[in-house]
Structure formats: C-alpha cells, structure tokens
Design a protein around this motif. Structure first.
Motif, mmCIF file in Angstrom:
data_model
loop_
_atom_site.group_PDB
_atom_site.id
_atom_site.type_symbol
_atom_site.label_atom_id
_atom_site.label_comp_id
_atom_site.label_asym_id
_atom_site.label_seq_id
_atom_site.Cartn_x
_atom_site.Cartn_y
_atom_site.Cartn_z
ATOM 1 N N ASN A 295 21.793 -68.473 -24.842
ATOM 2 C CA ASN A 295 21.959 -68.963 -23.488
ATOM 3 C C ASN A 295 22.196 -67.706 -22.635
ATOM 4 O O ASN A 295 23.212 -67.028 -22.801
ATOM 5 N N VAL B 234 15.281 -80.129 -14.000
ATOM 6 C CA VAL B 234 16.003 -79.546 -12.872
ATOM 7 C C VAL B 234 15.079 -79.102 -11.738
ATOM 8 O O VAL B 234 15.544 -78.641 -10.704
ATOM 9 N N HIS C 212 20.157 -83.979 -12.371
ATOM 10 C CA HIS C 212 20.318 -83.021 -13.473
ATOM 11 C C HIS C 212 20.824 -81.658 -13.031
ATOM 12 O O HIS C 212 21.255 -80.869 -13.842
ATOM 13 N N GLN C 213 20.717 -81.383 -11.756
ATOM 14 C CA GLN C 213 21.189 -80.101 -11.215
ATOM 15 C C GLN C 213 22.631 -80.214 -10.765
ATOM 16 O O GLN C 213 22.986 -81.146 -10.061
ATOM 17 N N GLU D 234 25.306 -78.768 -21.523
ATOM 18 C CA GLU D 234 23.991 -79.159 -22.041
ATOM 19 C C GLU D 234 23.838 -80.644 -21.809
ATOM 20 O O GLU D 234 24.835 -81.361 -21.733
ATOM 21 N N THR E 202 22.725 -79.408 -15.467
ATOM 22 C CA THR E 202 22.526 -77.960 -15.597
ATOM 23 C C THR E 202 23.059 -77.255 -14.351
ATOM 24 O O THR E 202 22.555 -77.483 -13.252
#
Lengths: 332, 630
Positions: free
Chosen positions: A156, A213, A222-223, A281, A286
């Motif tokens: 990551n 995203v 999702h963001q 995750e 995200t």
C-alpha cells in the motif's frame, strides 16, 4: 517585468505518446495547469523520472527534465537538490518504478525528508512492458506473468510512505481535476519530502482498477475525502461517516441520533490516525486527500547548513593549507 | 651520527642511561615489518615509525596488511595485522619484497610472517606473548623461542608487557590500559634501534590523547622506556642509521593513496570553481575517501552516504546535472551495481568520475587485499556501446594527479571517467612533493548560458563534447534522458541511422582524448630491445625496480607504465613493435594483455599474480628472465 506564465508555457514541443485514454494525460494537464500558479520560474523547475509509462512525463514539460533509469529518480534528484537547493525538484514515478525496482531509493528519500515532490502514479500494473502484475496489484490478479493469479501480497503506497516517516503524504485520483490540483499545490507548498499517490487508470492493461472511486455514478459512496479538522463524512448524500468503536473504526449512517459530533475528525498531524486511515479497505471507503503532514528539518537544508557552518567557523576552503596538513617535512 | 639533538634532550633525562652511547652502524636501507594481533596497535606503530623515517629524510614506501575482520579472536592467525615500511638512503620504489626486520608481538604474528624473513634477519619478539595458550592458538606444538627453529635469525626476545608495566606502574592504570601501551614501548625500542627523530611521535601522543591525560602520560612513558631500554641494556650491540636519501627539495607530506585521491578531487573542484559532490556507499577499501572528503565541507564538499551503491553514483549524476563536480567511489562489487547508472551518464554525456579502488574478487573475495582484475569491467562492463576513459594511478601520491586529471577530462569531454586504484595504493603511503595550487592546471568550466542557437547535443568541434547547460539557466530548459536521442536536439529518436551516428560520435569523442596523453616514456631502451615490460597501476614500483636490477645485470629489459588505459596512448603501438618480446605484468589473469593483443596484434605474453598480494621484485625478475631465455 516578465509577463505571467500560463499553462501553455509549460507544454513542451514534444508529442505526447501515451495510449489514448491513459490517465497520465489528465495528470499531465493538471500539473501543467498549476505550474503558473506556483510562482516558480520555469528554469528553476526540474522534473526527474525513472522508467515506465509515467516516467515519460518530463519530456512533455517545458522545464528542465531528466528521464533517468529504472527506479533511481529519487537518488538522482537527491544529488541535484542537495547541491542546488534553490531548485524546485519533482520526481515522477510509478508503482513498479517507485515501489519495486526503486523501492529502496524511495523510502530513503522519504525518511531523509529531502525537499522533493514525489508523484507516484499507481495503476497497479506494468504498462510499458505490456501487462505484468506490479507490487500494488491485488492477490489473485491474473496478468501475463500470473496466469494462475498473483500470490504476491501488495504494497500500500501510503503505508510505505508512512512507514518511512515521509513528512507529507497524500492521495488523489487522475480524473479528480480539482482535488488533484489542490493536492499538488499542497504538496508543493510543503517543505520536505512530499509524497503523492495518484490513482491512475491504465485503460489498456488494467482498465477500471479504480472504478469504485472514479466512476461518477458510484464514487461518492466509496471516496472518503480527508479534510483537516473536519469530521470524516462521505456518501452521495453525505450521510455516512467514520466512527470509532473502541479501538476500531466503523462506517455509520448519520441520523437516528448519530451526528457529526460522533464522528472521527481528521487530523493531518496524527500519525497513528494516518496509519489507520491508510489501511482502510472495502467495505470501508478509500480515503483521498492529505493523510499526514508534519514539519521537520529537510535533508537538503541540514546538509547545506553544515556546509555554511563549516565555512563560517573554518573560513572558506583554502587548498594550499589543505594539501599541507598531516605528516609533513621540508627537504632543503 | 649521534642521536638527533631533540631525541637526546627528550629522552636522555632520567633514563638511567649509562651515559655512554652505543656504536651506530650505517646501512643503506631497511625493510621493517610490524606484526601483531589486530588489537596490538601495529598499524599505529607502523605509521608513526613511517613519520619518523620521513622526517629523518629517508625515501619510504609502506604496505599495511590487515585482516578483514575488525576484531578477529585475539591470538589467532586470522587476527594478525601487519605494517611494512621500506626506508632507504636510495630511491625507493616498493615497500620491499621481504622484511629485514620483523617485529612479532605474539606466536600468530610470528607464524604468519616468519617465512618472509630471510636468514640472519632481525627478529624482535614480545617474549611474554608466547604463552601456552597463544602458542596453541597459532598452531605451534612447541615454543619456537626455545626449540631452535629460529636459530637462523638474529632473535631479540623482549619482555614487552613487563617492561611496559613497570614504566607506567605509578599511574595506576588497569592491565588492559597498560597492555594498550605496549605498541609505544616497541615503537620506542625500534626508534632507538634506527636512531629515528622522535618528536613526531611525542607530538602525536600529546595531541591524540589530549583528552585523557593519564593515557597520554602512559603512552609517553612506554615510548620513552622503549627507547631507553634499547640504549641502556646489553641486548643490542649497536644501533643502525639510514642516512637521508637524495630527495628533490620541497615540501613533503607522507600520504596514502586514498587521501591523495580525496585531495586530488578537492583540488580539481577548487580549480574548476565548482562544488564537489561525492555520492558513496561504504565499502572496503574505498571508505577512507568518503571519510576524508566528509571533513572538507567548507570548500564546499558535499558528501552523501547513500542507501546503496546505485544511489551513490545516481546522486553524483544528479549533482553533475546541476553543475557540481560529481564523483563516486567504490570497489569491485560496487562497480557492478553502478554499471547501469554509468551507462546513463555515458548516454546523457554528463561529467562524472567513478573511482574503483580494486580489491581481490570475485564476489566478496578478499576485501582488504589488492588486485587489478576490474580493468575489463571498466572497459566493457556495461550494456550497449559505452566507451569510457580509464585512468590508473601508479603510486599512492600519483592518486592525487590521476584524480585531478580524471575530473579535468570528465569536465572537458562531458563524459564519465573511471579512475582505477587498488587496495595496495589506497592504504600504502609514500612521500609526496606537495604541489603549489597555482602549479596545477586550470579546469575550465563554461556553463552554456546563451539561449541563441542552444541545442543540448550541439558538439564542440574539437572535443565533440556537448554543452553543460544546468537547471536554473533561463531559456535553456531542455530534457535529457536514457532513450536514444536525436543529434543536436536531443529529442527522443528511434532513427536507425541517427542511433549509429550518436554511438560513433560518442566513441570518437572518447578516442579523441588520446590527444591529451603525453608521449609514452620508455624506461630503458627507447629505440627497442629484447623485452619490454608493460604494466599499469600499483605494480609500478615493483616493475621499475625489477627492470633497474635486470639492466644492472646487462639485460636489455625496458619498462612502460601506462596511466591511460582508455584510450591507450597513440604512440603505444609503435613502441611495442620495437621490442622482440612484450610482457604485460598485472595482478589479474591477463586483462591488459588481452587489450594489447587485440589492439596491436602483438604476441605479448603475461606475467600474472592473483594472490591478493603485490608482485615481489624477485618474482618479476625470474619471470622476465625466463621469458628472455624462452
């Protein structure tokens, strides 16, 4: 007085040769767009890259540029920035260049806190070599070199940078024009090693890797946009948030007694918080934005301060006396 | 000659001297080797004795020989550390094939070194080091001091520990601290034996141990006790004297190859008016250059201890891109790691000096031992057609000139240059006639500043070098990179004919450096003769000495020593063809030999040694003799 520069002044005469539809175009456009706003003379701006699709970047910037070798851009940039601290030095790298072959140079540049702006274009794939998995590809990824799926646990990029104690760590997305511009400007304003992961779509070998995203239809859910001092809220209707449940973060629905005040508030100076957010995750959203920003002495300034101190205390170097130190004698 | 005045003054008092000086015998030359356990301080004793000998006016050459292990187990063969010094009233070319005087502090030091001592050689041993335990560690089944195995030598058994202890008793130091003074006792003893001036040592003790007065006092007493012991006891019948050598007048400094290398770089940077930047990763035997340069910040000198060998060279390339004198230092294994980046410097044509302080390989090999087996790597160890100028230093002091020259050429021709030295030069020392800065050549650095007609690869007509256009210069914004690029503009180009042209242009540029190389000096029969011995690098002294000896015996043997290995001097082919035989001597399996055979189609033969040890003069003589007969 010179006329103010515009975006056009930063476009080189070279034809851009990324694949049509590549996310790199969008990033190039945003970088060229913010350049005039940074107030740095064009001749004092240098872009240094390694090898990979992203590393073609310097050819397209009408500044000084150096397209070097695979993974070594941070090391080459370090030598330049140490000796020419007045220059604005940008490093453009990718997930393979920066985290695989050049992983060592990247972490050491970050830990030293040398004043470089490091942009890592993460498309989770090797594009230039036509589609092998990268150190950020997910386990199970089927590529040309992993027909049975990758068994390689990925890096990551944000946690790598945090582990190296980079003093500025952010993430943005190729298609998020405004967010990307703001993030790049913040990275530039920061003194020290600024690390920006830019999620970038490779429409040839890994199309849609970041759809959750970047797709307008679904991205809001999702963001998680990080803003210093503000509660962590996301969702199309901005009705979801991050709350601590004991030691663990969780997604909560706002309403029914749950308010902003119950949510975790982002603090860019909080390293443990940054680690926690960086490890989000799915089903967690995200995070994008600035994970961590702190101020500590930069390597280039500390090195040059030592040189200045030596000059001040010992006087400027004098060759004749230097050569005559040690075990000496005269023969008449 | 009497004891030097300052010695008499300092050491004569309170020494219990009988008041009568012993006779002094004059000899032209000695080779002394100090050997002991790594912790016995033999390197220090050797270096201090060297300083004394230089001040006595002798010509000198040294050879330190230490184990790779920092602290090998005490008393073992692996832990033996040695330091050899040749001091003479005649010109000295080598540290000497073998010692005429051996100092052995323990059985292991004796065992490792005794075979090098010729019959009737002087052997000084610390008798107390020969305990049962130490004898066993060294693999002796009986005590050589008592079993008559040393009868062919002049053996002097000294109770160093006991004598040192009694000299420093009043200071109340512990046994460990007392034992650490033993090297100064021995140094004092040999300083008397060879009638050395001692001021350099006492000055050293005073400055080195300034912060620990009791240790300073102990070392001083041990040193003086050793000196007076030689003078007053019956053990030595006479002392020796080596008269000053005929040395050109001037200001001298005893210098190691690594320090000379560091100073050569600083001098070149000063002469070019640019800051020096060293990017380096610690590696034996190169690290001392990094240490030295890190102390010269005010010049300014930037030193960057990089995260690895690659970053060492890469950072230097970055610094060169910005207009600094970029250099990197390493040894063989590091050269391999740097190879790709050096290829980049070749392609983008930036000045850079890569110093390879060669050691015995392959792989980790023998890191503290010298070899010359990186020559073909320097020549060819890169991808693609990437010729690089190569310059090799012949002596420790020559490292200064070669480092300076490497920078001068790198800047003038906009190219990386490889400087080859080796572990023998790096740690060996010799007197260096210190140049005046104004005697050194100027190094002209002219950054391009005029945007009119600027093109990154527009070449100088004479040198074929491209302009050095550094970031920060308005109007010259441009991009360089590793991709094949177009003549003049430097834009990325896949044109086949352009690629060949650029490869050939770069090769011509490097070949053209031959015009910088002065006429090759032939030592011996300039017009030709029976055999020409060709060498390069640290073998210089040995080869020259061998040729001198053979010529004294009436043999037609000559010597050429190459400083430039790429390009080779343009007169070399003619010279080689004047001799009936050509022998190439090198510490490898025949690398320059291959180059010479390939370039000149001459049936040259090799003289090779790959033992991590320099040639001995006698070895070269016998090889040349055989070649002459064969």
């Amino acid at each position: 007085m010179a006329t103010a520069l515009t975006r056009k002044d930063f476009i080189s005469d070279q034809e851009v040769r990324w694949c049509p539809g590549c996310g790199d175009y969008a990033i190039l456009a945003q970088v060229q767009k913010i350049m005039p706003e940074l107030g740095v003379p064009r001749e004092n701006t240098v872009f240094i890259s390694g090898i990979g699709c992203s590393s073609r970047f310097p050819y397209y910037m009408n500044t000084y540029g150096f397209h070097t070798i695979h993974g070594r851009a941070p090391a080459i940039a370090t030598g330049l920035k140490m000796t020419r601290p007045e220059l604005d030095v940008w490093v453009v790298t990718g997930d393979g260049d920066g985290l695989s072959i050049g992983g060592n140079h990247l972490i050491h540049a970050l830990r030293r806190n040398i004043d470089l702006k490091i942009l890592l274009f993460n498309n989770k794939i090797y594009g230039l070599t036509k589609g092998q998995y990268s150190p950020t590809s997910e386990v199970g990824k089927v590529t040309k070199s992993t027909p049975a799926g990758s068994v390689d646990f990925p890096f990551n990029p944000i946690t790598v940078a945090l582990g190296a104690h980079s003093s500025f760590i952010a993430r943005s997305i190729d298609v998020e024009q405004k967010h990307l511009q703001d993030t790049l400007k913040r990275a530039h304003a920061h003194r020290g090693a600024s690390f920006v992961e830019i999620l970038q779509n490779c429409n040839i070998f890994n199309d849609g890797a970041f759809n959750d995203v970047s797709d307008k239809a679904i991205k809001a859910d999702h963001q998680l946009i990080l803003e210093h001092g503000k509660p962590l809220i996301f969702g199309k209707n901005r009705d979801k948030g991050i709350r601590m449940n004991g030691m663990r973060p969780e997604v909560v629905q706002l309403g029914n007694g749950v308010t902003d005040k119950d949510l975790l508030v982002h603090d860019e100076t909080n390293l443990p918080l940054a680690f926690m957010l960086a490890n989000f995750e799915p089903p967690m959203p995200t995070p994008i934005g600035v994970f961590y920003a702190t101020s500590r002495p930069t390597y280039d300034s500390a090195v040059n301060a030592q040189l200045e101190h030596a000059k001040k205390t010992q006087g400027p170097g004098e060759l004749r006396s230097l050569l005559r130190r040690g075990d000496t004698w005269s023969v008449k | 000659m009497a004891v030097p005045p300052e010695t008499a003054q300092q050491l004569g008092q309170g020494s219990g001297s009988a008041g009568q000086r012993k006779p002094v015998e004059t000899r032209p030359q000695f080779v002394i080797r100090f050997a002991g356990d790594s912790g016995d301080g033999m390197q220090l004793a050797g270096m201090q004795f060297t300083a004394e000998s230089a001040l006595a006016g002798n010509d000198i050459a040294t050879l330190p020989d230490f184990p790779a292990e920092i602290r090998a187990p005490a008393g073992t063969l692996a832990g033996v550390s040695g330091y050899q010094l040749n001091f003479s009233s005649q010109p000295v070319f080598t540290p000497g094939d073998e010692p005429s005087v051996l100092v052995a502090m323990n059985p292991a030091a004796l065992k490792v070194n005794i075979d090098d001592l010729p019959p009737n050689g002087v052997l000084i041993v610390d008798k107390e080091g020969f305990t049962d335990a130490n004898l066993k560690k060294a693999g002796y089944t009986s005590n050589p001091l008592t079993d008559h195995s040393l009868d062919k030598y002049q053996v002097f058994e000294i109770e160093v520990s006991k004598l040192t202890t009694s000299a420093v008793r009043e200071l109340g130091l512990n046994t460990r601290a007392v034992n650490r003074c033993r090297n100064f006792f021995v140094l004092g003893l040999v300083s008397w034996l060879f009638q050395r001036p001692t001021k350099s040592v006492t000055d050293y003790i005073e400055s080195r141990f300034k912060k620990t007065p009791d240790v300073m006092e102990a070392n001083m007493r041990a040193f003086k006790a050793g000196y007076n012991y030689g003078e007053t006891t019956e053990i030595f019948a006479s002392a020796y004297e080596v008269k000053p050598a005929q040395i050109a007048p001037g200001f001298y400094r005893n210098i190691t190859g690594n320090t000379a290398t560091a100073l050569g770089f600083v001098a070149a940077a000063v002469k070019s008016g640019r800051p020096l930047f060293l990017g380096s990763y610690p590696i034996t035997p190169a690290s001392d250059v990094l240490h030295d340069l890190s102390g010269f910040k005010n010049f300014p000198v930037y030193t960057f201890q990089a995260e690895d060998e690659i970053a060492g060279v890469a950072s230097a390339i970055g610094a060169a891109f910005g207009g600094a004198i970029g250099i990197t230092t390493t040894s063989g294994p590091g050269m391999n790691l740097k190879a790709e980046a050096i290829g980049l410097a070749v392609k983008v044509e930036l000045p850079l000096v890569i110093t390879d302080i060669q050691r015995a390989g392959p792989s980790t090999g023998m890191p503290t031992k010298p070899e010359q087996a990186d020559l073909l790597m320097a020549m060819y160890g890169r991808h693609g057609e990437s010729p690089i100028p190569i310059i090799a230093a012949a002596t420790p002091a020559d490292c200064f000139d070669c480092a300076f020259e490497a920078v001068r050429v790198a800047v003038k021709y906009m190219t990386p240059v490889i400087l080859l030295t080796d572990g023998h030069l790096a740690n060996g020392s010799e007197p260096w006639l210190v140049p005046e800065p104004e005697q050194l050549p100027e190094i002209k650095v002219a950054f391009r500043t005029d945007p009119n007609g600027f093109m990154p690869y527009l070449r100088d007509e004479e040198t074929l070098s491209r302009p050095w256009a550094v970031p920060g210069t308005p109007g010259l914004e441009h991009r360089i990179g590793g991709l094949s690029s177009e003549h003049l503009t430097g834009n990325v180009s896949y044109s086949p004919s352009n690629n060949e042209m650029m490869v050939r242009l770069r090769a011509r540029k490097i070949a053209g450096i031959a015009r910088e190389i002065p006429a090759t000096k032939v030592f011996g029969d300039e017009q030709g003769g029976d055999l020409l011995l060709v060498g390069w690098g640290s073998t210089y002294g040995t080869l020259r000495e061998a040729v001198i000896r053979m010529r004294a015996k009436g043999k037609s043997v000559s010597h050429v020593h190459l400083r430039w290995l790429n390009p080779l001097p343009s007169d070399l082919g003619d010279i080689l063809r004047r001799f009936k035989k050509v022998m190439v001597a090198e510490m490898n399996m025949g690398q320059l030999l291959k180059m010479i055979r390939a370039d000149y189609l001459i049936d040259a033969v090799g003289c090779n040694k790959i033992q991590g040890r320099p040639f001995k003069v006698s070895e070269v003589e016998s090889r040349v003799t055989r070649a002459l007969e064969g």
